[in-house]
Design a protein around this motif. Structure first.
Motif, mmCIF file in Angstrom:
data_model
loop_
_atom_site.group_PDB
_atom_site.id
_atom_site.type_symbol
_atom_site.label_atom_id
_atom_site.label_comp_id
_atom_site.label_asym_id
_atom_site.label_seq_id
_atom_site.Cartn_x
_atom_site.Cartn_y
_atom_site.Cartn_z
ATOM 1 N N ALA A 28 0.937 -1.199 -0.166
ATOM 2 C CA ALA A 28 -0.103 -0.144 -0.075
ATOM 3 C C ALA A 28 0.911 1.089 -0.124
ATOM 4 N N ARG A 29 1.853 1.303 0.656
ATOM 5 C CA ARG A 29 2.950 2.503 0.913
ATOM 6 C C ARG A 29 3.452 2.424 -0.746
ATOM 7 N N ARG A 30 4.200 1.497 -1.265
ATOM 8 C CA ARG A 30 4.452 1.355 -2.381
ATOM 9 C C ARG A 30 3.618 2.143 -3.615
ATOM 10 N N LEU A 31 2.383 1.999 -3.392
ATOM 11 C CA LEU A 31 1.489 2.664 -4.353
ATOM 12 C C LEU A 31 1.203 4.102 -4.073
ATOM 13 N N THR A 32 1.512 4.535 -3.109
ATOM 14 C CA THR A 32 1.290 5.964 -2.544
ATOM 15 C C THR A 32 2.572 6.728 -3.397
ATOM 16 N N HIS A 33 3.748 5.997 -3.534
ATOM 17 C CA HIS A 33 4.960 6.617 -4.029
ATOM 18 C C HIS A 33 5.193 6.363 -5.755
ATOM 19 N N GLU A 34 4.590 5.326 -6.247
ATOM 20 C CA GLU A 34 4.817 4.972 -7.547
ATOM 21 C C GLU A 34 3.619 4.749 -8.379
ATOM 22 N N THR A 35 3.750 4.843 -9.430
ATOM 23 C CA THR A 35 2.629 4.641 -10.561
ATOM 24 C C THR A 35 3.428 3.869 -11.732
ATOM 25 N N ASP A 36 2.637 3.685 -12.763
ATOM 26 C CA ASP A 36 2.903 3.006 -14.240
ATOM 27 C C ASP A 36 2.762 3.825 -15.204
ATOM 28 N N PRO A 37 3.049 3.482 -16.450
ATOM 29 C CA PRO A 37 2.867 4.227 -17.778
ATOM 30 C C PRO A 37 1.195 3.879 -17.789
ATOM 31 N N SER A 38 0.730 2.712 -17.883
ATOM 32 C CA SER A 38 -0.664 2.751 -18.074
ATOM 33 C C SER A 38 -1.568 3.259 -17.342
ATOM 34 N N ASP A 39 -1.447 3.302 -16.006
ATOM 35 C CA ASP A 39 -1.979 4.155 -14.994
ATOM 36 C C ASP A 39 -2.009 5.560 -15.469
ATOM 37 N N VAL A 40 -0.899 6.076 -15.718
ATOM 38 C CA VAL A 40 -0.680 7.625 -15.994
ATOM 39 C C VAL A 40 -1.693 7.697 -17.153
ATOM 40 N N ALA A 41 -1.600 6.874 -18.307
ATOM 41 C CA ALA A 41 -2.311 7.223 -19.475
ATOM 42 C C ALA A 41 -3.799 7.035 -19.138
ATOM 43 N N VAL A 92 6.636 12.079 -12.011
ATOM 44 C CA VAL A 92 7.901 12.481 -12.563
ATOM 45 C C VAL A 92 8.419 11.039 -13.369
ATOM 46 N N TYR A 93 9.125 11.337 -14.405
ATOM 47 C CA TYR A 93 9.770 10.219 -14.952
ATOM 48 C C TYR A 93 11.121 10.558 -15.419
ATOM 49 N N CYS A 94 11.990 9.553 -15.691
ATOM 50 C CA CYS A 94 13.382 9.619 -16.382
ATOM 51 C C CYS A 94 13.388 8.454 -17.407
ATOM 52 N N GLY A 102 14.368 9.866 -11.994
ATOM 53 C CA GLY A 102 13.076 9.968 -11.507
ATOM 54 C C GLY A 102 12.744 9.875 -9.961
ATOM 55 N N THR A 103 13.471 9.017 -9.403
ATOM 56 C CA THR A 103 13.731 8.732 -7.998
ATOM 57 C C THR A 103 14.062 9.948 -7.294
ATOM 58 N N LYS A 104 15.424 10.408 -7.893
ATOM 59 C CA LYS A 104 15.838 11.624 -7.284
ATOM 60 C C LYS A 104 15.197 12.859 -7.518
ATOM 61 N N ALA A 105 14.493 13.048 -8.495
ATOM 62 C CA ALA A 105 13.372 14.230 -8.713
ATOM 63 C C ALA A 105 12.259 13.997 -7.613
ATOM 64 N N ALA A 106 11.655 12.867 -7.735
ATOM 65 C CA ALA A 106 10.610 12.807 -6.718
ATOM 66 C C ALA A 106 10.953 12.779 -5.152
ATOM 67 N N GLN A 107 12.409 12.212 -4.623
ATOM 68 C CA GLN A 107 12.696 12.899 -3.399
ATOM 69 C C GLN A 107 12.951 14.235 -3.165
ATOM 70 N N LEU A 108 13.181 14.977 -4.232
ATOM 71 C CA LEU A 108 13.507 16.264 -4.177
ATOM 72 C C LEU A 108 12.228 17.009 -4.010
ATOM 73 N N GLU A 118 6.496 8.685 -8.537
ATOM 74 C CA GLU A 118 7.343 8.314 -9.569
ATOM 75 C C GLU A 118 6.722 7.441 -10.663
ATOM 76 N N MET A 119 6.906 7.670 -12.156
ATOM 77 C CA MET A 119 6.141 6.611 -12.844
ATOM 78 C C MET A 119 7.458 5.390 -13.171
ATOM 79 N N LEU A 120 7.017 4.313 -12.520
ATOM 80 C CA LEU A 120 7.915 2.994 -12.912
ATOM 81 C C LEU A 120 8.186 2.715 -14.394
ATOM 82 N N GLY A 121 9.310 2.353 -14.916
ATOM 83 C CA GLY A 121 9.466 2.064 -16.204
ATOM 84 C C GLY A 121 10.066 3.491 -17.075
ATOM 85 N N GLY A 122 9.839 4.647 -16.587
ATOM 86 C CA GLY A 122 10.187 5.698 -17.127
ATOM 87 C C GLY A 122 9.754 5.962 -18.662
ATOM 88 N N PHE A 123 10.524 6.586 -19.465
ATOM 89 C CA PHE A 123 10.049 6.692 -20.851
ATOM 90 C C PHE A 123 10.083 5.673 -21.433
#
Length: 161
Positions: A28-41, A92-94, A102-108, A118-123
């Motif tokens: 549950a905590r991971r899902l509050t920090h991460e998403t994926d391309p299909s969910d962003v779309a 964010v994504y890298c 992306g992780t560094k940007a999200a942390q900042l 952070e969008m897992l898998g990035g571009f």
């Protein structure tokens, strides 16, 4: 149940398993920090409001980026924070899984008090799933990679996961 058959046994090549309640909290905590391309779309398609930020270099952006993204290189992020509406969450994504930009940007962003994922898998995975991509010269047509997105009738469909 014996120790060898317990879900937390460590004699398995898989190692130990967390207790279900602990695992549920972790995921549950991971899902509050991460998403994926299909969910962003899907969120973009649904009209959800969020900033979708590509934090890569200008050269990377020009080579190709998610069509709906805004370019804010990670090195400029703190200085350009005022450009991002404060009440709107940020995704964010890298480049991809082997890049931690992306992780560094999200942390900042989180350290500056902004809600961020952070969008897992990035571009890489955005493009591999056949989602809309643009480059310096306009749209880039890519077919979905069947290893990353289900293909029906030659077109990618939602994995519904």
């Amino acid at each position: 149940m014996t120790a060898a058959s317990s879900p937390t046994a460590t004699s398995s090549a898989l190692g130990g398993f967390a207790e279900p309640a602990e695992a549920a909290e972790h995921f549950a905590r991971r899902l509050t920090h991460e998403t994926d391309p299909s969910d962003v779309a899907a969120a973009l398609e649904a009209g959800e409001r969020f900033h979708f930020i590509d934090v890569r270099s200008r050269e990377a952006w020009d080579q190709g980026h998610a069509a709906a993204a805004t370019h804010v290189p990670r090195a400029e992020l703190a200085g350009r924070l005022a450009e991002l509406d404060e009440g709107i969450p940020i995704v964010v994504y890298c480049w991809g899984p082997a890049c931690n930009g992306g992780t560094k940007a999200a942390q900042l962003l989180a350290s500056l008090g902004r809600p961020v994922k952070e969008m897992l898998g990035g571009f890489e995975y955005w493009a591999r799933e056949g989602l809309p991509v643009e480059g310096a010269n306009g749209p880039i047509r890519r077919t979905a990679d069947p290893l990353t997105a289900p293909i029906v009738g030659g077109a990618a469909i939602s994995c519904d996961c």
